[in-house]
Design an enzyme around this catalytic site. Sequence first.
Site, PDB file in Angstrom:
ATOM      1  N   HIS A 132       0.871  -1.169   0.000  1.00  0.00           N
ATOM      2  CA  HIS A 132       0.000   0.000   0.000  1.00  0.00           C
ATOM      3  C   HIS A 132       0.919   1.233   0.000  1.00  0.00           C
ATOM      4  O   HIS A 132       2.045   1.167   0.525  1.00  0.00           O
ATOM      5  CB  HIS A 132      -0.807  -0.067   1.303  1.00  0.00           C
ATOM      6  CG  HIS A 132      -1.889   0.941   1.456  1.00  0.00           C
ATOM      7  ND1 HIS A 132      -1.653   2.224   1.845  1.00  0.00           N
ATOM      8  CD2 HIS A 132      -3.231   0.836   1.300  1.00  0.00           C
ATOM      9  CE1 HIS A 132      -2.799   2.875   1.927  1.00  0.00           C
ATOM     10  NE2 HIS A 132      -3.772   2.060   1.597  1.00  0.00           N
ATOM     11  N   ASP A 203       3.574  -4.158   7.833  1.00  0.00           N
ATOM     12  CA  ASP A 203       2.306  -3.445   7.768  1.00  0.00           C
ATOM     13  C   ASP A 203       1.191  -4.458   8.029  1.00  0.00           C
ATOM     14  O   ASP A 203       0.909  -5.322   7.199  1.00  0.00           O
ATOM     15  CB  ASP A 203       2.170  -2.827   6.359  1.00  0.00           C
ATOM     16  CG  ASP A 203       0.804  -2.215   6.121  1.00  0.00           C
ATOM     17  OD1 ASP A 203      -0.098  -2.401   6.958  1.00  0.00           O
ATOM     18  OD2 ASP A 203       0.640  -1.557   5.076  1.00  0.00           O
ATOM     19  N   GLN A 206      -4.127  -5.041   7.058  1.00  0.00           N
ATOM     20  CA  GLN A 206      -5.104  -6.052   6.644  1.00  0.00           C
ATOM     21  C   GLN A 206      -4.922  -7.341   7.438  1.00  0.00           C
ATOM     22  O   GLN A 206      -5.900  -7.997   7.806  1.00  0.00           O
ATOM     23  CB  GLN A 206      -4.965  -6.370   5.146  1.00  0.00           C
ATOM     24  CG  GLN A 206      -5.225  -5.205   4.216  1.00  0.00           C
ATOM     25  CD  GLN A 206      -6.662  -4.714   4.239  1.00  0.00           C
ATOM     26  OE1 GLN A 206      -7.584  -5.442   4.624  1.00  0.00           O
ATOM     27  NE2 GLN A 206      -6.865  -3.477   3.853  1.00  0.00           N
ATOM     28  N   LYS A 229      -9.951  -0.865  10.940  1.00  0.00           N
ATOM     29  CA  LYS A 229     -10.162  -2.094  10.159  1.00  0.00           C
ATOM     30  C   LYS A 229     -10.478  -3.266  11.086  1.00  0.00           C
ATOM     31  O   LYS A 229     -10.819  -4.342  10.638  1.00  0.00           O
ATOM     32  CB  LYS A 229      -8.930  -2.408   9.320  1.00  0.00           C
ATOM     33  CG  LYS A 229      -8.597  -1.257   8.375  1.00  0.00           C
ATOM     34  CD  LYS A 229      -7.858  -1.679   7.162  1.00  0.00           C
ATOM     35  CE  LYS A 229      -7.176  -0.505   6.511  1.00  0.00           C
ATOM     36  NZ  LYS A 229      -7.782  -0.103   5.266  1.00  0.00           N
ATOM     37  N   CYS A 365      -4.776   2.350  -3.608  1.00  0.00           N
ATOM     38  CA  CYS A 365      -3.564   2.915  -3.002  1.00  0.00           C
ATOM     39  C   CYS A 365      -2.363   2.001  -3.208  1.00  0.00           C
ATOM     40  O   CYS A 365      -1.544   1.810  -2.281  1.00  0.00           O
ATOM     41  CB  CYS A 365      -3.751   3.175  -1.509  1.00  0.00           C
ATOM     42  SG  CYS A 365      -4.990   4.386  -1.154  1.00  0.00           S
TER      43      CYS A 365
HETATM   44  N1  PMP Z   1      -1.686  -0.684   4.563  1.00  0.00           N
HETATM   45  C1  PMP Z   1      -2.671  -1.442   4.061  1.00  0.00           C
HETATM   46  C2  PMP Z   1      -2.335  -2.826   3.584  1.00  0.00           C
HETATM   47  C3  PMP Z   1      -3.970  -0.951   3.984  1.00  0.00           C
HETATM   48  O1  PMP Z   1      -4.937  -1.707   3.463  1.00  0.00           O
HETATM   49  C4  PMP Z   1      -4.244   0.348   4.469  1.00  0.00           C
HETATM   50  C5  PMP Z   1      -5.651   0.934   4.410  1.00  0.00           C
HETATM   51  N2  PMP Z   1      -6.257   0.824   3.180  1.00  0.00           N
HETATM   52  C6  PMP Z   1      -3.183   1.099   4.989  1.00  0.00           C
HETATM   53  C7  PMP Z   1      -1.923   0.555   5.018  1.00  0.00           C
HETATM   54  C8  PMP Z   1      -3.375   2.493   5.495  1.00  0.00           C
HETATM   55  O2  PMP Z   1      -4.182   2.498   6.633  1.00  0.00           O
HETATM   56  P1  PMP Z   1      -4.671   3.878   7.267  1.00  0.00           P
HETATM   57  O3  PMP Z   1      -5.265   4.665   6.134  1.00  0.00           O
HETATM   58  O4  PMP Z   1      -5.697   3.472   8.274  1.00  0.00           O
HETATM   59  O5  PMP Z   1      -3.492   4.553   7.842  1.00  0.00           O
END
Ligand code: PMP
Length: 407
Positions: A132, A203, A206, A229, A365
């Site tokens: 991401h 990270d 998910q 999440k 993203c």
């Molecule tokens: N990493 C992953 C794998 C994600 O799916 C997301 C959220 N879509 C994020 C990072 C970013 O999370 P946040 O916007 O809550 O900071």
Amino acid sequence: MVTGMELQDLNLRNKYFDAEQFRADFPALNNQSVYLDSAATALKPQAMIDATIQYYAHNTATAERSLHHNALQVTQTIHTTRENVANLIHAKHSHEIIWTRGTTESINLIAQSYARPLLQPGDEIIVSELEHHSNLLPWLIVAKQTGAKVIQWSADIDELSSLISSRTKIVAVTQMSNVTGFCPDLAQISQLVHQNNAILVVDGAQGIVHQPINVDKLNIDFYAFSAHKLYAPTGLGVLYGKATLLEQMSVWQGGGKMLKTTTFSEFQVAQLPYKFEAGTQNIAGIVGLNASLSWLNKWDEVQADNYLIQLSNYARSQLKQFDDIQFYSVEGSPIISFNFKHIHHNDIAILLGDQNIAIRTGELCAQPLMNKLGCHGVIRISLMPYNNQQDIDKLITALNNAIEIFA
Ligand code: PMP
């Protein structure tokens, strides 16, 4: 008298999973709409909503500062939640848990407080191409600031062995891709990273939702996730870091209670975890997370996961009836990404939206991964144990209606 250990056993034995009961805890599901966008943010259980309302309606107070009844109570809740999060991810100490705004802020904090003072021109940060943007941009930014280089990696272990060297200082990888659902082998990656004296950043945005993580056993140096999440409020995140690393890191933001003493010329920082928590914490968010975690604790996660795998297999088998469908995600994953060869993903999103089906489309993203997959975006449905077969059946009907419009 029941000991703590016996109580834990008792709790474990009392855990169960019932899909209908689980679903009934989500007020957002009391209408006709179908929610298949949980990888973007999870729906919230009533228990979490009630706890947040209780805090705002009756117990509003700041934490770690005032000494009145509500303030002491909420301070205690924050301590308990920190311990519960430490237990959830198997951190050794609760002071290794730092509250942030989300995964994104957690990884930026590592990049600026750990990596920036450490990196020298020519040093390398290996980043998987599954990432991401939140686990890529902080590294690109710090690379620019220091003269270090970001190295693209396929997330394959053999490729990592050929990329990693004495120049590698950091390896950053996801626990679960938000596009393909792929889960890299963290145990093998961690071993290789540490054999090469680098550190591992994971990270968990998910992954935390679907896979138990043991940061201690996996020897993960930094781990980040977002509360929203995991059935909890938005605007709250967690950064786990090994105490030995967090202690040696310089502070990132100043103000509030991140300091012990200050004058106009110098300051002494507070101890962990407070040195990284400048300003008032997201108290309502932490109260909500605590409620979500205790609510989650009553469900058997293995049974819930098996249910989700079956639901994912069902969804995939139903989607396969469309001839021109192309899948990008791994089988059995709660994340199912695909495209129809002749229809733009956003057209599908709009036509499904009109039929009360919430999904996500686009780059998710993850622009570099889209390039690798050879597309400009995908259609993603993401499942949680509150989804059921009827949700999938409604999705298929809605997709048929949408495709008919294009035909
Ligand atoms: N990493 C992953 C794998 C994600 O799916 C997301 C959220 N879509 C994020 C990072 C970013 O999370 P946040 O916007 O809550 O900071």
